[in-house]
Motif scaffolding. Structure first.
Motif, short mmCIF file in Angstrom:
data_model
loop_
_atom_site.label_atom_id
_atom_site.label_comp_id
_atom_site.label_asym_id
_atom_site.label_seq_id
_atom_site.Cartn_x
_atom_site.Cartn_y
_atom_site.Cartn_z
N SER A 357 0.82 -1.21 0.00
CA SER A 357 0.00 0.00 0.00
C SER A 357 0.85 1.26 0.00
O SER A 357 2.05 1.23 0.30
CB SER A 357 -0.90 0.01 1.24
N LEU A 358 0.21 2.38 -0.30
CA LEU A 358 0.92 3.66 -0.25
C LEU A 358 1.39 3.96 1.17
O LEU A 358 2.50 4.48 1.37
CB LEU A 358 0.01 4.79 -0.74
N GLN A 359 0.59 3.62 2.18
CA GLN A 359 1.02 3.81 3.57
C GLN A 359 2.28 3.01 3.87
O GLN A 359 3.17 3.46 4.59
CB GLN A 359 -0.10 3.40 4.54
N HIS A 360 2.35 1.78 3.31
CA HIS A 360 3.55 0.96 3.50
C HIS A 360 4.77 1.66 2.91
O HIS A 360 5.84 1.71 3.56
CB HIS A 360 3.35 -0.40 2.84
N PHE A 361 4.65 2.19 1.71
CA PHE A 361 5.79 2.87 1.07
C PHE A 361 6.17 4.13 1.83
O PHE A 361 7.36 4.47 1.93
CB PHE A 361 5.46 3.20 -0.38
N ALA A 362 5.18 4.84 2.36
CA ALA A 362 5.47 6.06 3.10
C ALA A 362 6.28 5.75 4.36
O ALA A 362 7.27 6.43 4.68
CB ALA A 362 4.17 6.78 3.46
N GLU A 363 5.88 4.70 5.08
CA GLU A 363 6.62 4.33 6.28
C GLU A 363 8.00 3.80 5.91
O GLU A 363 8.98 4.06 6.62
CB GLU A 363 5.84 3.28 7.07
#
Length: 395
Positions: A357-363
């Motif tokens: 997910s985008l949240q995964h990439f952001a973290e």
């Protein structure tokens, strides 16, 4: 002024983020490691190839081999055509063999470069595999092809064997046959089902301690044919217990992407040097290669404190990249290569860039910054902003 951008949080909100601005560590040139360290290397897809990505593998060979040269330049060996290269998960056997050939050719230009190559049974139609003799023939076919190139084998765990074996004795029979004819000592490969659910119950049982007994017994029967065993169970205590049981001279290659720093540093326990520490065969070393090299160099010079100071901050990033579903970790590895300018795009064999997910990439971005792993911060920010824009987030 610090570089900054807007990133999504785990709750789905947006929040500003400013980079720390700490320069990445630079490995010392010419330091000889006192551990053997293989990086399981990723492949770079060819985004311009007219293929159906879910069905066909198209590789950008020049960029893929250039990344291996980068790993060699840092003193790291390459574990070729393994899970990190999406072996059996988008990368088929003919393409894998070509990858092995090209890596071995590239290594000839680098004195002392180490390459070990995955030998498996993934070319078999698993629905047509009826017994362990079929598995043996599958292993022997790949074994012959790799050894004809002069390659060292990593005998990969076999989905086909896990499916047809009825007892530990079937595993003993297969590995006895393969090891008895290997031209040079091999690395065995025990991959937990968190990495590949099809490997559940490997070595003939779901009881890890009983499975370990079988694996140790196989190694003890052929100690001169086994360089070491790579285990990826994400359980440091199991790895240490097995490490202490290995025959003299047989190495434990940690595949624990959660606890690698302390396992490589070791505890010094045991009468044999190989009992007190782990060498490394890790997918995360692809993503953190400069830090891994610098840390291993410090360890070789006796500076354990510096080793942990460099490698310790990379562990939270690794645990995030390898978070469940662990089999999707390759996406994070390739994302790091893109952020750091080692490839021009974030496209993967099999379309696997869509598995996180985008949240995964952001973290992941935040953790990479915290670990001082963004080699070109301005480029990393531009590329992260491109990914955000594709998801409708404008910074």
């Amino acid at each position: 002024m610090a570089l900054s951008l807007t990133l999504p949080t785990a709750s789905g909100a947006l929040a500003p983020y400013a980079l720390r601005g700490t320069a990445p560590v630079k490995p010392d040139v010419g330091v000889k490691f006192n551990r053997i360290a293989y990086s399981a290397a990723h492949v770079v897809a060819d985004p311009l190839a007219a293929v159906d990505p879910w069905l066909q593998a198209a590789v950008d060979w020049d960029t893929t081999i250039a990344y291996r040269r980068h790993l060699f330049s840092l003193g790291l060996g390459v574990a070729e055509a393994m899970d990190t290269a999406q072996r059996g998960m988008g990368l088929d056997w003919p393409t894998s063999l070509e990858l092995i050939r090209r890596s071995l050719d590239a290594a000839k230009d680098v004195p002392g470069a180490l390459v070990a190559s995955g030998c498996g049974t993934d070319h078999l139609n698993i629905d047509e595999v009826k017994n362990v003799d079929d598995v043996i023939r599958g292993y022997e076919e790949q074994m012959a092809a790799i050894e004809a190139l002069g390659g060292k084998l990593i005998v990969m765990a076999s989905r086909a064997l896990a499916r047809v074996a009825k007892s530990p004795a079937d595993y003993e029979r297969v590995y006895d046959r393969i090891l008895s004819q290997a031209k040079q000592p091999v690395v065995l490969h025990w991959l937990g089902d968190m990495f590949d659910p099809a490997l559940a119950g490997y070595w003939g049982t779901k009881d890890v301690d009983a499975a370990m007994d079988t694996a140790v017994g196989i190694i003890a029967a052929h100690p001169d044919k086994v360089d070491g065993i790579k285990i990826s169970l994400l359980d440091k205590d199991k790895e240490i217990a097995m490490r202490r049981r290995l025959p003299k001279g047989v190495r434990m290659y940690t595949g624990d992407d959660f606890n690698y720093a302390e396992l490589i540093a070791g505890d010094g326990f045991g009468s044999e040097p190989t009992h007190g520490k782990s060498d490394a065969l890790l997918g995360i070393f692809d993503a953190i290669a400069p830090a891994a090299s610098a840390a291993l160099g410090a360890l070789a010079q006796g500076n354990t404190e510096k080793f942990h100071a460099i490698l310790g901050p990379t562990v939270p990033l690794s645990r995030h990249i390898f978070a469940a579903p662990t089999r999707f970790y390759k996406t994070g590895v390739v994302f790091m290569a893109w952020l750091n300018g080692h490839q021009k795009h974030f496209t993967m064999v099999g379309g696997q860039q869509s598995t996180r997910s985008l949240q995964h990439f952001a973290e992941l971005f935040r953790l990479a910054d915290a670990a001082n792993l963004l080699e070109q911060p301005e480029l990393a920010v531009r590329r992260m902003k491109t990914l955000l824009a594709l998801h409708g987030v404008e910074s």
